[in-house]
Design a protein around this motif. Sequence first.
Motif, PDB file in Angstrom:
ATOM      1  N   TYR A 186      90.199   6.387  70.992  1.00 52.61           N
ATOM      2  CA  TYR A 186      89.944   7.166  72.221  1.00 52.61           C
ATOM      3  C   TYR A 186      88.515   7.008  72.754  1.00 52.61           C
ATOM      4  CZ  TYR A 186      94.278   9.611  71.006  1.00 52.61           C
ATOM      5  OH  TYR A 186      95.585   9.906  70.713  1.00 52.61           O
ATOM      6  N   GLY A 187      87.644   6.419  71.975  1.00 47.04           N
ATOM      7  CA  GLY A 187      86.244   6.259  72.406  1.00 47.04           C
ATOM      8  C   GLY A 187      85.343   7.328  71.813  1.00 47.04           C
ATOM      9  N   HIS A 188      84.061   7.004  71.738  1.00 41.91           N
ATOM     10  CA  HIS A 188      83.087   7.873  71.087  1.00 41.91           C
ATOM     11  C   HIS A 188      82.911   9.206  71.826  1.00 41.91           C
ATOM     12  CE1 HIS A 188      79.364   8.680  68.841  1.00 41.91           C
ATOM     13  NE2 HIS A 188      79.872   7.840  67.967  1.00 41.91           N
ATOM     14  N   ALA A 189      82.996   9.168  73.169  1.00 44.98           N
ATOM     15  CA  ALA A 189      82.792  10.404  73.942  1.00 44.98           C
ATOM     16  C   ALA A 189      83.927  11.393  73.652  1.00 44.98           C
ATOM     17  CB  ALA A 189      82.732  10.089  75.430  1.00 44.98           C
ATOM     18  N   ALA A 190      85.156  10.856  73.549  1.00 44.98           N
ATOM     19  CA  ALA A 190      86.292  11.729  73.209  1.00 44.98           C
ATOM     20  C   ALA A 190      86.107  12.258  71.787  1.00 44.98           C
ATOM     21  CB  ALA A 190      87.598  10.956  73.324  1.00 44.98           C
ATOM     22  N   GLY A 191      85.594  11.417  70.895  1.00 43.31           N
ATOM     23  CA  GLY A 191      85.300  11.861  69.521  1.00 43.31           C
ATOM     24  C   GLY A 191      84.302  13.006  69.517  1.00 43.31           C
ATOM     25  N   ASP A 192      83.290  12.890  70.350  1.00 42.61           N
ATOM     26  CA  ASP A 192      82.291  13.970  70.451  1.00 42.61           C
ATOM     27  C   ASP A 192      82.954  15.288  70.878  1.00 42.61           C
ATOM     28  OD1 ASP A 192      80.275  12.303  69.722  1.00 42.61           O
ATOM     29  OD2 ASP A 192      79.278  12.229  71.667  1.00 42.61           O
ATOM     30  N   ARG A 193      83.830  15.191  71.863  1.00 43.74           N
ATOM     31  CA  ARG A 193      84.495  16.415  72.350  1.00 43.74           C
ATOM     32  C   ARG A 193      85.354  17.037  71.247  1.00 43.74           C
ATOM     33  NH1 ARG A 193      84.779  13.381  77.040  1.00 43.74           N
ATOM     34  NH2 ARG A 193      86.920  12.693  76.689  1.00 43.74           N
ATOM     35  N   VAL A 194      85.983  16.194  70.451  1.00 38.73           N
ATOM     36  CA  VAL A 194      86.797  16.705  69.345  1.00 38.73           C
ATOM     37  C   VAL A 194      85.910  17.424  68.323  1.00 38.73           C
ATOM     38  CG1 VAL A 194      88.005  15.923  67.273  1.00 38.73           C
ATOM     39  CG2 VAL A 194      88.834  15.256  69.509  1.00 38.73           C
ATOM     40  N   LEU A 195      84.760  16.839  68.032  1.00 35.83           N
ATOM     41  CA  LEU A 195      83.862  17.505  67.066  1.00 35.83           C
ATOM     42  C   LEU A 195      83.442  18.883  67.583  1.00 35.83           C
ATOM     43  CD1 LEU A 195      81.522  14.629  65.794  1.00 35.83           C
ATOM     44  CD2 LEU A 195      83.400  15.755  64.580  1.00 35.83           C
ATOM     45  N   GLN A 196      83.222  18.963  68.898  1.00 34.72           N
ATOM     46  CA  GLN A 196      82.859  20.263  69.482  1.00 34.72           C
ATOM     47  C   GLN A 196      84.003  21.265  69.326  1.00 34.72           C
ATOM     48  OE1 GLN A 196      81.936  18.755  73.382  1.00 34.72           O
ATOM     49  NE2 GLN A 196      79.731  18.717  72.981  1.00 34.72           N
TER      50      GLN A 196
END
Length: 310
Positions: A186-196
């Motif tokens: 999904y890409g790193h930005a989507a990964g960031d949102r998941v971590l949030q």
Amino acid sequence: MAASQLKQRVLIIDDQKSNLKILSDILRDEVELILAQDGEQGIRKATEFAPDLILLDVVMPGIDGFEVIRQLKQDPSTYLIPVIFITSLNDVAHEEQGLLLGACDYINKPFHAAVVMARVKLHLQLARQRLMLEQLANIDPLTAVANRRKYQEVLDRQWRDACRKRSCLSLVMVDVDNFKMYNDHYGHAAGDRVLQQVALTLAAELRRPYDFIARYGGEEFVIILPDTPADDSFRIIEGCRAAILQLQIPHQATGGCLSISAGGYSCWPEQPDESISAFALKQADDLLYQAKRQGKNRVLWTTAAIEIQG
Ligand SMILES: Nc1nc2c(ncn2[C@@H]2O[C@H](COP(=O)(O)OP(=O)(O)OP(=O)(O)O)[C@@H](O)[C@H]2O)c(=O)[nH]1
């Protein structure tokens, strides 16, 4: 109300009622006041109310202002509170002594209202800025939960408390499953949102005031549950696992939904020793590793005596 709008607290320590009244009249509209009429009472109130600033008379019966500041600077709960000396001792030697003992300023008697106000406002503003910097230094910028630095500080304190109270403390390592694949898909930005989302969801599951979560690094979180029996701690973390699953975040690379694994270790600390608390975290981390090997999306737990599996 935002923290910046709350009135800051000023503790005035002076044995003369007339001085307390003059200073109170000058400051009352701007700050929340706490008054103390001698050094011992002042130290007690400083510990109890954690004021943002202390105005301290030098010459008092019993312990004088110099001794009060010495004691305040030795106590970890009060040593950061800025202290302004108020005094009629106008000689340079006394002023130097006060500053060397850690006072941040000096106000001479008789008081000039505008000068008192200006100095108090300046030091309260500095205190507020220091607090904001301290808070920023303790927060993980991506997820807004505490960072690893803060974790170590909180663990040290809670470990000491648990030793004193002989209570059960649990340490938990939590890790997002297959997160590399998530990023890749999904890409790193989507990964960031998941971590949030994960951080927010885990934090919401911890309901007691002293429960604590920090981002330990990458996609790993660490949780401290103080003063909670081992089986309750296990249930809370099982609740965390279920709550993440209920988010139903699609993870196409695995064909299911995003999940977490966790390893928890409950113990009854006896010695305030950093190597023992580090050992406890290692136990939790080893169980997390086992949870991953057993298929992920699970919580493994251990205490000194019993092992529970979910
Ligand atoms: N988006 C994002 N990814 C991060 C961040 N920090 C770490 N990661 C990624 O998290 C991934 C962790 O990968 P691994 O340690 O292999 O773990 P995993 O893929 O979750 O595998 P298991 O732990 O076995 O389930 C790596 O790809 C890191 O780049 C971050 O702040 N944001």
